[in-house]
Design an enzyme around this catalytic site. Structure first.
Site, short mmCIF file in Angstrom:
data_model
loop_
_atom_site.label_atom_id
_atom_site.label_comp_id
_atom_site.label_asym_id
_atom_site.label_seq_id
_atom_site.Cartn_x
_atom_site.Cartn_y
_atom_site.Cartn_z
N ASP A 172 22.39 -5.75 18.16
CA ASP A 172 21.67 -5.67 16.90
C ASP A 172 20.95 -4.32 16.84
O ASP A 172 20.10 -4.03 17.68
CB ASP A 172 20.67 -6.83 16.78
CG ASP A 172 20.13 -6.97 15.37
OD1 ASP A 172 19.36 -6.08 14.96
OD2 ASP A 172 20.45 -7.95 14.69
N ASN A 194 18.27 2.04 5.67
CA ASN A 194 18.67 1.79 4.28
C ASN A 194 17.53 2.12 3.32
O ASN A 194 17.74 2.72 2.25
CB ASN A 194 19.10 0.34 4.11
CG ASN A 194 20.49 0.06 4.65
OD1 ASN A 194 21.34 0.96 4.68
ND2 ASN A 194 20.73 -1.15 5.08
N HIS A 216 21.84 3.27 1.26
CA HIS A 216 22.90 2.45 1.88
C HIS A 216 24.09 3.28 2.36
O HIS A 216 24.80 2.86 3.27
CB HIS A 216 23.35 1.37 0.90
CG HIS A 216 22.33 0.30 0.71
ND1 HIS A 216 22.18 -0.74 1.60
CD2 HIS A 216 21.38 0.10 -0.25
CE1 HIS A 216 21.20 -1.54 1.21
NE2 HIS A 216 20.70 -1.05 0.08
N ASP A 226 25.71 2.77 5.92
CA ASP A 226 27.14 2.53 6.16
C ASP A 226 27.68 3.48 7.23
O ASP A 226 28.46 3.07 8.10
CB ASP A 226 27.92 2.73 4.86
CG ASP A 226 27.71 1.59 3.87
OD1 ASP A 226 27.10 0.57 4.26
OD2 ASP A 226 28.14 1.73 2.71
N GLU A 282 23.74 -5.62 10.48
CA GLU A 282 23.78 -4.64 11.57
C GLU A 282 24.06 -5.30 12.92
O GLU A 282 23.76 -4.74 13.97
CB GLU A 282 22.45 -3.89 11.64
CG GLU A 282 21.25 -4.71 12.05
CD GLU A 282 20.58 -5.45 10.91
OE1 GLU A 282 19.38 -5.75 11.04
OE2 GLU A 282 21.24 -5.72 9.88
#
Length: 310
Positions: free
Chosen positions: A185, A193, A198, A202, A228
């Site tokens: 994680d 973000n 975003h 990405d 994530e």
């Protein structure tokens, strides 16, 4: 000033692209062996295909069968496929619910030669036989792989993981083999973000997936679980070996430069690990233990690897 392409030029480009795609598929098809494709059966493996590369392949429910179909109507060893050069035959192994080809029930122990597009029924499961070089096998594999792939990162998706995991547990238990789960994680990913957008998030996910993949073993099953979070099934490693891989990933992400619009972003990752055992006899308990270990890694300061039970 650049000239915009005309309608005729656009149509020509589309035709050339389609021709190129077809040529690529024909080239792939030339190398494809005889194949079975699942037409009707367990939803989790709908569309799956099995290349028949062995001289003898068992079709059945048993873990380890070359054509393993997890359906109760299929016997553990239901039928056998024999391959000799381009000739392929099937024989029923005295199954409980019979084997049929194009509706004709096979007599147990009697070999039946298969032809391209024959439909084979084992129990309540329907398969299609594709002869060597059939381009349909290429298309079917592309569709099946696409349905199991996370479009952003290119690794397997959550659905593929949830299909594979229970079978991996059953396989490990029956074979007495190790099975370890690790959950990765990314730390403070929401801030990426929120701060950079975003698109930046990405790119971070894509690069993180690549870094994870570089440290995986040959039999590791890597999937994006959501957001994530990534999950790995390790079928060929001890907990100690998985910890070593996890530490390599942790260091790789910690030192990586994630770039976006000229800016360098820094991230870390937390990892939870659990192994199949008496306390974790099934997929649900195994995942929960790994998730608890991840929680401990997060609350212990992040950027660390924690093994369940330690």
């Amino acid at each position: 000033m650049a000239r915009s392409p005309s309608g005729a030029e656009e149509a020509t480009a589309i035709v050339l692209s389609a021709h190129s795609t077809l040529a690529q598929r024909l080239e792939k098809a030339a190398k494809v062996p005889a194949t079975l494709v699942l037409l009707s059966g367990p939803a989790a493996v709908m569309g799956k295909q099995w290349p028949l590369t062995e001289q003898r392949s068992i079709v059945g429910r048993a873990v380890g069968a070359e054509v393993e179909i997890p359906d109760p109507s299929v016997s553990k060893q239901h039928a056998a496929i024999a391959t000799l050069y381009d000739a392929v035959g099937i024989v029923d192994l005295s199954s409980t619910n019979q084997t049929s080809v194009n509706g004709a029930v096979l007599k147990p122990g009697t070999m039946h030669q298969l032809r391209d597009h024959d439909q084979i029924k084992v129990g309540n499961v329907l398969l299609k036989f594709l002869a060597p070089g059939n381009i349909e096998a290429v298309s079917a594999k592309e569709v099946f792989d696409l349905a199991r792939t996370d479009p952003l990162t290119g690794v397997k998706n959550k659905g593929a993981l949830l299909t594979e995991a229970p079978r991996a547990v059953e396989r490990a238990q029956q074979l007495g083999a190790p099975l370890v789960v690790s959950i990765y994680d990314l730390d403070h990913f929401k801030a990426v973000n929120d701060t950079y957008g975003h698109d930046a998030g990405d790119k971070v996910l894509q690069q993180s997936a690549r870094l994870l993949g570089e440290q995986m073993g040959a039999l590791d099953f890597l999937a994006r679980f959501g957001g994530e979070e990534f999950v790995v099934l390790h079928s060929d490693a001890t907990p100690a070996e998985v910890v070593e891989r996890a530490e390599q990933v942790r260091r790789a992400i910690e030192t990586a430069e994630f770039r976006h619009n000229g800016q360098v972003l820094r991230l870390t990752v937390s990892v939870g690990i659990a192994a199949l055992g008496p306390v974790t006899p099934d997929w649900e308990s195994l995942f929960q233990e790994a998730d608890r270990a991840l929680y401990a890694a997060k609350h212990g300061g992040r950027n660390r690897v924690v093994v369940a039970g330690d």
